[in-house]
Design an enzyme around this catalytic site. Sequence first.
Site, short mmCIF file in Angstrom:
data_model
loop_
_atom_site.label_atom_id
_atom_site.label_comp_id
_atom_site.label_asym_id
_atom_site.label_seq_id
_atom_site.Cartn_x
_atom_site.Cartn_y
_atom_site.Cartn_z
CD GLU A 207 50.24 18.89 -17.64
OE1 GLU A 207 50.61 20.04 -17.96
OE2 GLU A 207 49.57 18.63 -16.65
CG LEU A 208 56.34 15.43 -24.74
CD1 LEU A 208 57.42 14.83 -23.87
CD2 LEU A 208 56.09 14.55 -25.96
#
Length: 192
Positions: free
Chosen positions: A179-180
Amino acid sequence: MMLSQKQRRKFKGAIKEGLSVLLCEPPISAVEWADNNFYMSAESSYIEGRWITVPFQIAILNAIGNDEIEEVNWQKSARVGYTKLICASIGYFIHHKKRNIMSWCPDDGARDAFSKQHIDTMIRDVAPVKRLFPWFSKKHKNNTIENKVFSNQRQLILAGGKAAKNYREKSVDVGYYDELSKFDKDIEKEGS
């Protein structure tokens, strides 16, 4: 010089052990490995059971496991098996490709949840990975929330994304940012 039966057994054992480093499994793709070995644990899966890669996941998982592809960015919706694909590829890299891995989550809390809910259950339920982790469910220096060291001397490092020190001095072959988009834009005023 004649060797005793005990000496011959010892000699054969030493030769076998010495040659074992040359033993190599035939190469297989990440999808082949996952379909043969991966299991979706009850605590971390919508449906518990043996993994079967569905058609739209094949190219993604094989891209993650392909040495010729250096970066995979995946913009996705919910409920597409993303976390399971990551866990399956971690198992593949630890067991089949014998790689050191690091996974960053947006913060330490997300890292802890990922380690306990997904990684620990994957180690427990995926037989070839569990065989490489004899300290499963034991208090041991090789079994912490932040670090899993396997008997083949490969390791999985799990880090939160808020501390700059978590990006330094890490020697790994594979890195994941989970989940950058949830990571801070600037890490301790040192940049993105």
